[in-house]
Scaffold this motif. Structure first.
Motif, PDB file in Angstrom:
ATOM      1  N   GLU A  42       0.864  -1.180   0.000  1.00 56.18           N
ATOM      2  CA  GLU A  42       0.000   0.000   0.000  1.00 56.18           C
ATOM      3  C   GLU A  42       0.898   1.227   0.000  1.00 56.18           C
ATOM      4  O   GLU A  42       1.858   1.302   0.762  1.00 56.18           O
ATOM      5  N   ARG A  43       0.566   2.190  -0.852  1.00 55.00           N
ATOM      6  CA  ARG A  43       1.353   3.427  -0.942  1.00 55.00           C
ATOM      7  C   ARG A  43       0.396   4.596  -1.143  1.00 55.00           C
ATOM      8  O   ARG A  43      -0.453   4.563  -2.042  1.00 55.00           O
ATOM      9  N   VAL A  64       4.121   4.256   3.112  1.00 53.92           N
ATOM     10  CA  VAL A  64       4.230   2.961   2.436  1.00 53.92           C
ATOM     11  C   VAL A  64       4.137   1.867   3.495  1.00 53.92           C
ATOM     12  O   VAL A  64       4.839   1.910   4.507  1.00 53.92           O
ATOM     13  N   ASP A  65       3.259   0.891   3.261  1.00 50.97           N
ATOM     14  CA  ASP A  65       3.096  -0.264   4.134  1.00 50.97           C
ATOM     15  C   ASP A  65       3.183  -1.503   3.255  1.00 50.97           C
ATOM     16  O   ASP A  65       2.389  -1.670   2.325  1.00 50.97           O
ATOM     17  N   GLU A  66       4.172  -2.375   3.523  1.00 50.89           N
ATOM     18  CA  GLU A  66       4.345  -3.562   2.696  1.00 50.89           C
ATOM     19  C   GLU A  66       4.560  -4.796   3.560  1.00 50.89           C
ATOM     20  O   GLU A  66       5.110  -4.715   4.656  1.00 50.89           O
ATOM     21  N   SER A  67       4.102  -5.930   3.046  1.00 46.71           N
ATOM     22  CA  SER A  67       4.317  -7.229   3.681  1.00 46.71           C
ATOM     23  C   SER A  67       4.804  -8.196   2.621  1.00 46.71           C
ATOM     24  O   SER A  67       4.121  -8.396   1.602  1.00 46.71           O
ATOM     25  N   ASN A  68       5.979  -8.769   2.838  1.00 43.98           N
ATOM     26  CA  ASN A  68       6.551  -9.776   1.947  1.00 43.98           C
ATOM     27  C   ASN A  68       6.786  -9.277   0.525  1.00 43.98           C
ATOM     28  O   ASN A  68       6.974 -10.081  -0.374  1.00 43.98           O
ATOM     29  N   PHE A  69       6.766  -7.978   0.325  1.00 40.78           N
ATOM     30  CA  PHE A  69       6.942  -7.439  -1.021  1.00 40.78           C
ATOM     31  C   PHE A  69       8.373  -7.644  -1.518  1.00 40.78           C
ATOM     32  O   PHE A  69       8.598  -7.881  -2.690  1.00 40.78           O
ATOM     33  N   TYR A  70       9.337  -7.561  -0.611  1.00 40.85           N
ATOM     34  CA  TYR A  70      10.737  -7.699  -1.001  1.00 40.85           C
ATOM     35  C   TYR A  70      11.324  -9.065  -0.642  1.00 40.85           C
ATOM     36  O   TYR A  70      12.440  -9.377  -1.003  1.00 40.85           O
ATOM     37  N   ALA A  71      10.584  -9.878   0.086  1.00 39.04           N
ATOM     38  CA  ALA A  71      11.151 -11.143   0.563  1.00 39.04           C
ATOM     39  C   ALA A  71      10.173 -12.298   0.407  1.00 39.04           C
ATOM     40  O   ALA A  71      10.020 -13.118   1.288  1.00 39.04           O
TER      41      ALA A  71
END
Length: 192
Positions: A42-43, A64-71
């Protein structure tokens, strides 16, 4: 939860030189497989600019709220959080002081929160940047540039004065040189 992707971009401006832009992104990728972890991003961003005199003032705020986006792959790199949240706020003013002098000054602030990370504290949680740059035309072909950049990050302070000269050699050629020296000081209490 089903997978979805949504994006909204709205831009408003008026003849007086004011402009506001709103941008949102909400992406989610999920699966019914038990070994699959959902990926979410979410951005939200609001940007404003305004012509003021001979210059322009700009302001941007972003969450910015992210979960598992980079991993979210098969192999998870060390140091990449499973989830994170960040606030980014920046503002600046740039303009001409006289026909030969210009100035740009501003700030950037970042608040970063990492979640579900095996090794925490690898990324700075807060950062503040302040900068000011200027230029003076000493004759029609020579421009002198100068500035100061400073960063405060989790108890450490960096200062970088900068100066340079730009020479116009012709209509299509310029030569420039820049000198800068960075001074850095750590707070020993934040190193462990």
């Amino acid at each position: 939860d089903p997978s979805h992707a949504a994006e909204l971009s709205l831009s408003l401006s008026n003849p007086g030189g004011s402009r506001v832009r709103l941008t949102t992104i909400d992406n989610s990728l999920s699966s019914h497989q038990s070994n699959y972890t959902a990926v979410d991003l979410e951005r939200y961003q609001v940007a404003w600019s305004q012509a003021i005199g001979e210059g322009v003032s700009e302001f941007v705020a972003e969450f910015v709220d992210e979960s598992n986006f980079y991993a979210a792959g098969q192999i998870q790199p060390i140091g990449v959080p499973l989830a994170s949240r960040s606030w980014n706020v920046q503002g600046s003013y740039s303009g001409a002081l006289t026909a030969d002098d210009s100035l740009k000054a501003g700030f950037r602030f970042r608040q970063y929160e990492e979640q579900d990370l095996i090794v925490t504290g690898l990324l700075p949680s807060q950062r503040v940047d302040l900068f000011g740059t200027g230029s003076t035309r000493v004759n029609p072909r020579v421009l002198v540039e100068y500035g100061l950049y400073s960063t405060l990050r989790d108890g450490s302070l960096s200062l970088a004065p900068r100066g340079g000269v730009v020479v116009e050699l012709g209509s299509d050629w310029t030569a420039s040189t820049v000198a800068s020296h960075k001074v850095h000081q750590d707070d020993p209490t934040t190193l462990y």
